[in-house]
Motif scaffolding. Structure first.
Motif, PDB file in Angstrom:
ATOM      1  N   THR A 124       0.875  -1.172   0.000  1.00 30.96           N
ATOM      2  CA  THR A 124       0.000   0.000   0.000  1.00 30.96           C
ATOM      3  C   THR A 124       0.911   1.220   0.000  1.00 30.96           C
ATOM      4  O   THR A 124       2.137   1.084   0.039  1.00 30.96           O
ATOM      5  CB  THR A 124      -0.896   0.080   1.260  1.00 30.96           C
ATOM      6  N   GLU A 125       0.311   2.406   0.013  1.00 32.84           N
ATOM      7  CA  GLU A 125       1.114   3.631   0.062  1.00 32.84           C
ATOM      8  C   GLU A 125       1.559   3.932   1.493  1.00 32.84           C
ATOM      9  O   GLU A 125       2.319   4.861   1.727  1.00 32.84           O
ATOM     10  CB  GLU A 125       0.332   4.811  -0.541  1.00 32.84           C
ATOM     11  N   LYS A 126       1.095   3.127   2.458  1.00 29.24           N
ATOM     12  CA  LYS A 126       1.422   3.388   3.865  1.00 29.24           C
ATOM     13  C   LYS A 126       2.807   2.839   4.196  1.00 29.24           C
ATOM     14  O   LYS A 126       3.237   1.841   3.643  1.00 29.24           O
ATOM     15  CB  LYS A 126       0.398   2.703   4.768  1.00 29.24           C
ATOM     16  N   SER A 225       3.278   7.609  -1.180  1.00 28.28           N
ATOM     17  CA  SER A 225       4.209   6.560  -0.738  1.00 28.28           C
ATOM     18  C   SER A 225       5.521   7.172  -0.223  1.00 28.28           C
ATOM     19  O   SER A 225       5.827   8.330  -0.501  1.00 28.28           O
ATOM     20  CB  SER A 225       4.534   5.620  -1.901  1.00 28.28           C
TER      21      SER A 225
END
Ligand code: NAI
Length: 282
Positions: A124-126, A225
């Motif tokens: 994910t972008e996390k 990101s």
């Protein structure tokens, strides 16, 4: 499985790998090393690792059966060079970095055939260990990139680990991997970052970021990101990214020309083909 594992770089991906292994029945100790001591404390609190610290020399005491590199890709060579002196001869080493290619051969050069490159096509972008979760790899592709030098036993062990996480293993040549993922993953990230940059440049008169539509938000989600992770990916896969950016620029130029010349039917065809290709993914 009661063998022990060491994660180097206990962030979102490394943390998720640990949680996924536990969920899959991995019984052994899970250790973590990270340059950030706050991250190690957090990882212990969250039950992601059993024990950890900030010094690579701790590896000697942990004496892991497996090591997985999960820091930004440009740190791997240095970590491999240092950790080599602290692991046992039979310790198997893998990674979950987004770039393989030459990096795999360099790491093999340092660690020998017990190094097996891998890349889970999940994320994910996390970033950060606090966002890690055990289902991340469930039914997701994991691309493993063995070479002629890869030890069969090490390869089997790495496949077993990924299967425990719920991932679906596929094999690919390391060089081919970097062209494929340069195109389908690294290029879209470059385009998303560049689109935000373009809107910053265009925001002189009006702050365009006050008017984000759903399309803009969907399209640019991945520009949130981690910058260090992406800097490393772009530099490490430089040749493929440059080639992909050039080909993308050609496509954008083609679109620009069709609009400029008001070529209605050719423009419709360009958009129709793109729509059909996109819809075939669903
Ligand atoms: P992250 O930022 O959440 O975690 C990286 C961790 O590495 C941080 O805790 C950082 O303190 C630590 N670190 C940095 N330099 C270090 C060093 N020299 N030694 C030890 N620890 C160090 O990033 P994330 O998302 O977990 O990414 C990690 C790796 O996973 C990268 O190599 C990336 O290419 C790969 N990857 C990421 C995906 C994603 O969607 N986030 C998907 C597939 C692969």
């Amino acid at each position: 499985m009661d063998k022990s594992l060491l994660i180097v770089g206990v962030g979102f991906m490394g943390g998720s790998f640990a949680l996924a292994l536990r969920r899959g029945g991995f019984q052994g100790s899970i250790y973590g090393i990270d340059i950030n001591s706050v991250t190690i404390d957090r990882a212990k609190e969250l039950g992601v690792i059993d024990e950890g610290g900030t010094e690579l020399s701790l590896t000697k005491r942990f004496s892991p059966d497996y090591v997985i590199f999960s820091s930004p890709v440009r740190t791997f060579r240095q970590i491999a060079g240092e950790i080599k002196g602290y692991i046992r001869r039979e310790t198997v080493v893998t990674d979950l970095g987004s770039v393989k290619g030459k990096l795999v051969f360099d790491l093999e050069g340092i660690l020998g055939g017990r190094f097996v490159g891998s890349h889970p096509i999940a994320g994910t972008e996390k970033s950060g260990v606090e966002h890690s979760f055990p289902e991340l790899f469930e039914n997701k592709k994991v691309v493993i990139t063995p070479t002629e030098r890869t030890e069969k036993g090490a390869l089997d062990e790495v496949v077993k680990l990924w299967e425990l996480t719920g991932g679906k293993v596929e094999f690919m040549d390391p060089m081919l991997h970097d062209w494929v993922f340069g195109a389908v993953s690294h290029l879209p990230h470059a385009v998303a970052f560049a689109l935000i940059d373009a809107l910053i440049e265009m925001s002189n008169e009006v702050d365009l970021f006050k008017y984000p539509g759903g399309g803009f938000k969907d399209f640019t989600r991945i520009a949130a990101s981690d910058p260090v992770m992406w800097r490393d990916i772009f530099l490490e896969n430089k040749d493929n990214i440059l080639r992909a950016i050039d080909m993308y620029s050609n496509s954008l130029q083609k679109l620009r020309n069709l609009i400029e010349r008001e070529e209605e039917s050719a423009l419709t065809e360009y958009l129709r083909e793109a729509k059909q290709r996109r819809m075939s993914l669903e």
